[in-house]
Write a protein that holds these residues in place. Structure first.
Motif, PDB file in Angstrom:
ATOM      1  N   HIS A   9       0.846  -1.070   0.245  1.00  9.19           N
ATOM      2  CA  HIS A   9       0.035  -0.031   0.357  1.00  9.19           C
ATOM      3  C   HIS A   9       0.734   1.444   0.358  1.00  9.19           C
ATOM      4  CE1 HIS A   9       0.673   0.945   4.283  1.00  9.19           C
ATOM      5  NE2 HIS A   9       0.895  -0.505   4.234  1.00  9.19           N
ATOM      6  N   PHE A  10       0.079   2.315  -0.894  1.00 10.70           N
ATOM      7  CA  PHE A  10       1.288   3.454  -0.845  1.00 10.70           C
ATOM      8  C   PHE A  10       0.297   4.468  -1.513  1.00 10.70           C
ATOM      9  CE2 PHE A  10       3.914   6.355  -3.927  1.00 10.70           C
ATOM     10  CZ  PHE A  10       4.753   6.863  -3.100  1.00 10.70           C
ATOM     11  N   ASN A  11       0.133   5.644  -1.133  1.00  8.06           N
ATOM     12  CA  ASN A  11      -0.091   6.456  -1.177  1.00  8.06           C
ATOM     13  C   ASN A  11       0.469   7.440  -2.244  1.00  8.06           C
ATOM     14  OD1 ASN A  11      -2.878   6.532   0.461  1.00  8.06           O
ATOM     15  ND2 ASN A  11      -2.049   7.061   2.172  1.00  8.06           N
ATOM     16  N   SER A  12       0.277   8.471  -3.262  1.00 10.71           N
ATOM     17  CA  SER A  12       1.106   9.247  -4.050  1.00 10.71           C
ATOM     18  C   SER A  12       1.233  10.410  -3.175  1.00 10.71           C
ATOM     19  CB  SER A  12       0.411   9.257  -5.392  1.00 10.71           C
ATOM     20  OG  SER A  12       0.857  10.039  -6.521  1.00 10.71           O
ATOM     21  N   LEU A  13       2.719  10.613  -3.453  1.00 12.77           N
ATOM     22  CA  LEU A  13       3.563  11.729  -2.858  1.00 12.77           C
ATOM     23  C   LEU A  13       2.888  13.094  -3.868  1.00 12.77           C
ATOM     24  CD1 LEU A  13       6.957  10.557  -1.481  1.00 12.77           C
ATOM     25  CD2 LEU A  13       4.431  10.362  -0.773  1.00 12.77           C
ATOM     26  N   GLY A  14       2.695  13.120  -4.801  1.00 11.17           N
ATOM     27  CA  GLY A  14       2.443  13.851  -5.543  1.00 11.17           C
ATOM     28  C   GLY A  14       2.906  13.955  -7.340  1.00 11.17           C
ATOM     29  N   ALA A  15       2.996  14.973  -7.651  1.00 12.22           N
ATOM     30  CA  ALA A  15       3.269  14.404  -9.396  1.00 12.22           C
ATOM     31  C   ALA A  15       4.310  16.033  -9.513  1.00 12.22           C
ATOM     32  CB  ALA A  15       2.591  14.560 -10.491  1.00 12.22           C
ATOM     33  N   LEU A  16       5.452  16.033 -10.431  1.00 13.78           N
ATOM     34  CA  LEU A  16       5.748  16.804 -11.090  1.00 13.78           C
ATOM     35  C   LEU A  16       6.495  16.430 -12.283  1.00 13.78           C
ATOM     36  CD1 LEU A  16       8.925  16.786  -8.242  1.00 13.78           C
ATOM     37  CD2 LEU A  16       7.106  18.323  -8.566  1.00 13.78           C
ATOM     38  N   CYS A  17       6.068  18.170 -13.559  1.00 15.57           N
ATOM     39  CA  CYS A  17       6.813  18.373 -14.454  1.00 15.57           C
ATOM     40  C   CYS A  17       7.288  19.599 -15.667  1.00 15.57           C
ATOM     41  CB  CYS A  17       5.204  18.263 -15.267  1.00 15.57           C
ATOM     42  SG  CYS A  17       5.479  18.053 -16.742  1.00 15.57           S
ATOM     43  N   VAL A  18       8.075  19.041 -15.936  1.00 11.87           N
ATOM     44  CA  VAL A  18       9.111  20.124 -15.969  1.00 11.87           C
ATOM     45  C   VAL A  18       8.819  20.819 -17.669  1.00 11.87           C
ATOM     46  CG1 VAL A  18      11.391  21.136 -16.699  1.00 11.87           C
ATOM     47  CG2 VAL A  18      11.384  19.786 -15.078  1.00 11.87           C
ATOM     48  N   VAL A  19       8.516  22.073 -18.006  1.00 11.08           N
ATOM     49  CA  VAL A  19       7.668  22.326 -19.539  1.00 11.08           C
ATOM     50  C   VAL A  19       8.389  23.265 -19.880  1.00 11.08           C
ATOM     51  CG1 VAL A  19       5.376  22.156 -18.034  1.00 11.08           C
ATOM     52  CG2 VAL A  19       6.827  24.639 -18.438  1.00 11.08           C
ATOM     53  N   HIS A  48      12.309  25.977 -19.673  1.00  5.63           N
ATOM     54  CA  HIS A  48      13.615  26.876 -19.527  1.00  5.63           C
ATOM     55  C   HIS A  48      13.310  27.331 -17.778  1.00  5.63           C
ATOM     56  CE1 HIS A  48      17.760  27.749 -18.436  1.00  5.63           C
ATOM     57  NE2 HIS A  48      17.036  29.559 -18.049  1.00  5.63           N
ATOM     58  N   GLN A  49      13.644  26.538 -16.730  1.00  4.77           N
ATOM     59  CA  GLN A  49      13.735  26.810 -14.916  1.00  4.77           C
ATOM     60  C   GLN A  49      11.575  26.931 -14.956  1.00  4.77           C
ATOM     61  OE1 GLN A  49      16.177  30.729 -14.293  1.00  4.77           O
ATOM     62  NE2 GLN A  49      17.893  29.409 -14.674  1.00  4.77           N
ATOM     63  N   THR A  50      11.154  26.770 -15.444  1.00  8.07           N
ATOM     64  CA  THR A  50       9.794  26.477 -15.808  1.00  8.07           C
ATOM     65  C   THR A  50       9.486  24.706 -14.952  1.00  8.07           C
ATOM     66  OG1 THR A  50       9.821  28.549 -16.835  1.00  8.07           O
ATOM     67  CG2 THR A  50       7.745  27.419 -16.180  1.00  8.07           C
ATOM     68  N   ALA A  51       8.521  24.889 -13.714  1.00 11.59           N
ATOM     69  CA  ALA A  51       7.711  23.559 -14.392  1.00 11.59           C
ATOM     70  C   ALA A  51       6.849  23.798 -13.109  1.00 11.59           C
ATOM     71  CB  ALA A  51       8.529  22.673 -13.253  1.00 11.59           C
ATOM     72  N   PHE A  92       2.396  24.329  -6.971  1.00 11.28           N
ATOM     73  CA  PHE A  92       3.521  24.893  -7.243  1.00 11.28           C
ATOM     74  C   PHE A  92       3.142  25.600  -8.538  1.00 11.28           C
ATOM     75  CE2 PHE A  92       4.623  23.114  -3.192  1.00 11.28           C
ATOM     76  CZ  PHE A  92       4.747  23.979  -2.299  1.00 11.28           C
ATOM     77  N   SER A  93       4.630  26.385  -9.117  1.00 11.24           N
ATOM     78  CA  SER A  93       4.688  26.159 -10.402  1.00 11.24           C
ATOM     79  C   SER A  93       5.565  27.681 -10.433  1.00 11.24           C
ATOM     80  CB  SER A  93       3.208  26.715 -10.781  1.00 11.24           C
ATOM     81  OG  SER A  93       2.151  28.803 -10.724  1.00 11.24           O
ATOM     82  N   GLY A  94       6.295  27.540 -11.930  1.00 14.01           N
ATOM     83  CA  GLY A  94       7.572  28.254 -11.845  1.00 14.01           C
ATOM     84  C   GLY A  94       8.537  27.968 -12.076  1.00 14.01           C
ATOM     85  N   LEU A  95       9.533  28.777 -10.498  1.00 13.09           N
ATOM     86  CA  LEU A  95      10.839  28.603 -10.530  1.00 13.09           C
ATOM     87  C   LEU A  95      11.291  27.875  -9.433  1.00 13.09           C
ATOM     88  CD1 LEU A  95      13.949  29.114 -10.921  1.00 13.09           C
ATOM     89  CD2 LEU A  95      13.769  31.274  -9.860  1.00 13.09           C
ATOM     90  N   LEU A  96       9.885  28.144  -8.645  1.00 14.11           N
ATOM     91  CA  LEU A  96       9.908  26.684  -7.554  1.00 14.11           C
ATOM     92  C   LEU A  96       9.741  25.840  -7.376  1.00 14.11           C
ATOM     93  CD1 LEU A  96      10.185  26.873  -3.898  1.00 14.11           C
ATOM     94  CD2 LEU A  96       7.819  27.133  -4.039  1.00 14.11           C
ATOM     95  N   ALA A  97       9.009  25.569  -8.115  1.00 17.26           N
ATOM     96  CA  ALA A  97       8.431  24.096  -8.423  1.00 17.26           C
ATOM     97  C   ALA A  97      10.046  23.542  -9.548  1.00 17.26           C
ATOM     98  CB  ALA A  97       7.622  23.903  -9.289  1.00 17.26           C
ATOM     99  N   TRP A  98      10.433  24.368 -10.168  1.00 11.70           N
ATOM    100  CA  TRP A  98      11.866  23.623 -10.882  1.00 11.70           C
ATOM    101  C   TRP A  98      12.522  22.907 -10.041  1.00 11.70           C
ATOM    102  CZ3 TRP A  98      16.601  25.888 -12.011  1.00 11.70           C
ATOM    103  CH2 TRP A  98      17.575  25.173 -13.299  1.00 11.70           C
ATOM    104  N   LEU A  99      13.377  24.453  -9.354  1.00 11.96           N
ATOM    105  CA  LEU A  99      13.863  23.871  -8.248  1.00 11.96           C
ATOM    106  C   LEU A  99      13.362  22.530  -7.287  1.00 11.96           C
ATOM    107  CD1 LEU A  99      14.588  27.530  -6.676  1.00 11.96           C
ATOM    108  CD2 LEU A  99      16.176  26.098  -8.285  1.00 11.96           C
ATOM    109  N   MET A 100      12.893  22.600  -6.704  1.00 12.14           N
ATOM    110  CA  MET A 100      12.004  21.892  -5.785  1.00 12.14           C
ATOM    111  C   MET A 100      11.809  20.031  -6.931  1.00 12.14           C
ATOM    112  SD  MET A 100       8.060  20.703  -4.692  1.00 12.14           S
ATOM    113  CE  MET A 100       8.153  21.905  -3.837  1.00 12.14           C
TER     114      MET A 100
END
Length: 363
Positions: free
Chosen positions: A285-295, A297-300, A316-324
């Motif tokens: 059993h496992f609960n998803s931690l979420g999802a990340l997608c880079v779209v 340069h320095q944007t996610a 989150f979106s933008g630079l913060l999400a990209w750094l994450m």
């Protein structure tokens, strides 16, 4: 793998057949004169993953690039550079347009991240081709759905599309890719003249599974129980893309993502150990931690699940999400040496232009 698995015998080879009754794996001969090699097993884990699914479109399979492995990525990169080289000496504007048009089929994570990276790479190397102009470059993403990134919330998907459109990516939504010829991508409502087509619009479990006498779901994945064991076959297990596994907490089927496969591997290893010692296996059993997608340069885009609160998530979106995104994936690399190498490479990208050397293409 060899440097990481010190207590494991590693054999690089292709599986030709699996004999469950005789409990042996038969490897294909690497050279015509070599006899096939057989490996006996007590426990066998099927972790064969998936392959591209072209839905019976033979021409698409013939003319499109796949995007499943590192080698696929290298081939696409080499091909893009080759198209720029050909376009640089092409005098016919219409043919130059075909060379500089790149079509990606599929609006999921793979297709969107590829389109964003390809758009950044193509615009980044334009400075090295003085005869070419940005107006001639076209990155087109074709998706059968009404919006990209169905795995994310609608607001994040809309943000991703707006950012990518602002950087030059074109979208053809509610449009199906029906066929392909050399230099032509045929859609449900029109045609696109393009010398490059990349397919990311579907996957299917490894076809080797069809040869096994096990129960499979409608996708062709091996059906396993809550402990990831194949029913009616002691010592046979499956996980990841090639397994049809349910989440012990929610009862829902596990998505074919690395996030779930990694956790399945941990539970499966402990279950094999438990079976060897005569103990009861654990339920996965496992609960998803979420999802990340880079779209781009320095944007996610990032959508993270709040623990113990399934109905809400942090977005989150933008630079913060990209750094994450960068930080999370850097932490997942095995070994401090690899982390340092990749971090140095990423740091160099911030200060130096794109490299346009064509690497060796292994056929």
């Amino acid at each position: 793998l060899r440097s990481s698995l010190h207590r494991t015998e590693f054999i690089r080879g292709s599986v030709g057949a699996i004999d469950i009754e005789q409990r042996r794996v038969i490897l294909r001969a690497d050279h015509g004169t070599d006899p096939p090699r057989e490996i006996q097993f007590d426990h066998l884990v099927l972790a064969l993953g998936s392959v591209s699914n072209y839905f019976g479109m033979a021409n698409v399979q013939r003319f499109a690039f796949g995007f499943k492995t590192l080698l696929d990525a290298i081939r696409i990169r080499n091909h893009v550079i080759e198209m720029f080289e050909l376009a640089d000496r092409e005098s016919d504007p219409s043919h130059r347009q075909e060379l500089l048009t790149f079509v990606i089929a599929g609006g999921g994570f793979a297709g969107v991240e590829l389109a964003g990276a390809l758009n950044d790479f193509a615009h980044g190397i334009l400075a090295d081709y003085p005869n070419l102009h940005s107006e001639e470059l076209s990155i087109v993403l074709v998706h059968a759905g009404d919006r990209i990134l169905p795995e994310l919330s609608e607001s994040l998907a809309r943000y991703a599309q707006q950012k990518m459109e602002a950087r030059g990516v074109r979208f053809r939504l509610d449009t199906r890719l029906t066929d392909a010829q050399r230099g032509v991508v045929i859609l449900s409502d029109s045609e696109i003249r393009a010398m490059t087509l990349v397919w990311t619009a579907g996957t299917t479990p490894n076809p080797l599974l069809k040869l096994l006498p096990v129960d499979r779901d409608k996708r062709g994945a091996v059906i396993v129980d809550d402990a990831l064991a194949v029913k009616n076959h002691k010592g046979l297990w499956a996980l990841g893309d090639c397994a049809s596994a349910s989440n012990g907490k929610t009862g829902k089927m596990c998505p074919p993502t690395a996030q779930f496969a990694i956790r399945q591997a941990e539970v499966l290893a402990k279950n094999i150990h438990a079976q060897l010692e005569g103990r009861q296996p654990r339920t996965f059993h496992f609960n998803s931690l979420g999802a990340l997608c880079v779209v781009g340069h320095q944007t996610a885009c990032a959508e993270l699940t709040i623990p113990f609160v399934r109905t809400k998530s942090l977005r989150f979106s933008g630079l913060l999400a990209w750094l994450m995104w960068r930080g999370i994936y850097l932490s997942k690399l095995p070994g401090i040496e690899r982390k340092i190498r990749v971090l140095m490479d990423w740091t160099a990208e911030l200060f130096f232009p794109r490299d346009i050397v064509q690497t060796i293409d292994l056929r």
